[in-house]
Design a protein around this motif. Sequence first.
Motif, mmCIF file in Angstrom:
data_model
loop_
_atom_site.group_PDB
_atom_site.id
_atom_site.type_symbol
_atom_site.label_atom_id
_atom_site.label_comp_id
_atom_site.label_asym_id
_atom_site.label_seq_id
_atom_site.Cartn_x
_atom_site.Cartn_y
_atom_site.Cartn_z
ATOM 1 N N THR A 96 10.406 3.043 6.651
ATOM 2 C CA THR A 96 9.401 4.102 6.595
ATOM 3 C C THR A 96 8.887 4.269 5.168
ATOM 4 N N PRO A 97 7.663 3.831 4.884
ATOM 5 C CA PRO A 97 7.116 3.999 3.535
ATOM 6 C C PRO A 97 7.105 5.456 3.083
ATOM 7 N N ALA A 133 2.788 5.258 -6.183
ATOM 8 C CA ALA A 133 1.327 5.142 -6.203
ATOM 9 C C ALA A 133 0.854 4.178 -5.119
ATOM 10 N N ARG A 134 1.579 3.075 -4.958
ATOM 11 C CA ARG A 134 1.230 2.089 -3.930
ATOM 12 C C ARG A 134 1.354 2.686 -2.533
ATOM 13 N N ILE A 135 2.427 3.434 -2.295
ATOM 14 C CA ILE A 135 2.624 4.041 -0.982
ATOM 15 C C ILE A 135 1.567 5.118 -0.729
ATOM 16 N N ARG A 138 -1.544 3.432 0.406
ATOM 17 C CA ARG A 138 -1.401 2.945 1.784
ATOM 18 C C ARG A 138 -1.519 4.094 2.783
ATOM 19 N N LEU A 139 -0.871 5.202 2.487
ATOM 20 C CA LEU A 139 -0.911 6.334 3.409
ATOM 21 C C LEU A 139 -2.312 6.941 3.500
ATOM 22 N N GLU A 140 -3.037 6.950 2.397
ATOM 23 C CA GLU A 140 -4.388 7.486 2.421
ATOM 24 C C GLU A 140 -5.282 6.678 3.355
ATOM 25 N N GLU A 146 -0.848 15.688 4.414
ATOM 26 C CA GLU A 146 -1.371 17.039 4.499
ATOM 27 C C GLU A 146 -1.049 17.779 3.205
ATOM 28 N N GLU A 147 -1.806 18.819 2.926
ATOM 29 C CA GLU A 147 -1.585 19.599 1.706
ATOM 30 C C GLU A 147 -0.168 20.175 1.689
#
Length: 270
Positions: A96-97, A133-135, A138-140, A146-147
């Motif tokens: 799970t990233p 930063a990489r994850i 990817r998630l974006e 969520e906030e």
Amino acid sequence: MICREQDGALIMMKQHDHGLLAGNFAKWFKEEHTPAEGRRAEVLWAVSHHDRGWIDLDETPFWNDAEGQPYSFIDFPVVPKLTFYRRGIDEIEAKTPYGALLCSSHFERLIEVSGEECPELTQYLEDEAERRARIHRRLEQEKPLEEGELYYDARLLQFCDDLSLFLALNEPGSKESKKHPWFVDGFSGSEEFSFTSGRAIHAKWRDNRTLTLAPFPFTQDIEVSFKQRRVSLKAVQDKGIARAYHEAPEEECKIRVISGPEEDSRAKNG
């Protein structure tokens, strides 16, 4: 390894067993304060496995001559510790990233609190910043955060980690005066949960099988179990820590966690 001394013996608990216990606590955390449903399973898995990097290290304990006790997660040499931190987060990221993002942030906080410094540590922090930063990128693209989501989940991991450590570092049923110094003022950061109204959660033993918490963070009273070994100090002297540890039988410890009086929490929080 998590270790404390009691009645001529070392009470020893594996880091991964401690992590599984933390995950059990996370499962029962109040529903209105648990992670968003879309990532709940990932968060619970990450909390349970956040210390999986220690699995191989804890198969055989190492003796710290300077301290006269086994090395623990607190004083284990920095360079090999960072190697296994990284290995554990790599394994979590494969599953799970988002869990890896959560655990990487958790270890960064622990390192900052420890105040340790060395070139290897600087490089580790830089590498993990790049991982996060990489994850994030990817998630974006796949499922934006969520906030406040990561901030809340980090608080959940911290609290469940601390509560699990409390059970490992304190003798069940012990008096308040014997409480490990980390927990005298309650669980750090727990005052940020909305249901606490700004009060830190405090733990107090009712007896050697029952722990009370106030304010109470779970959906119901629960019973948890965890494994530990009671290693005789005489056996350590006669046989060495590795053999004494492996010959000590594994014990299962069961503890009920129930709601404590709210007035206790209010008094301790001023």
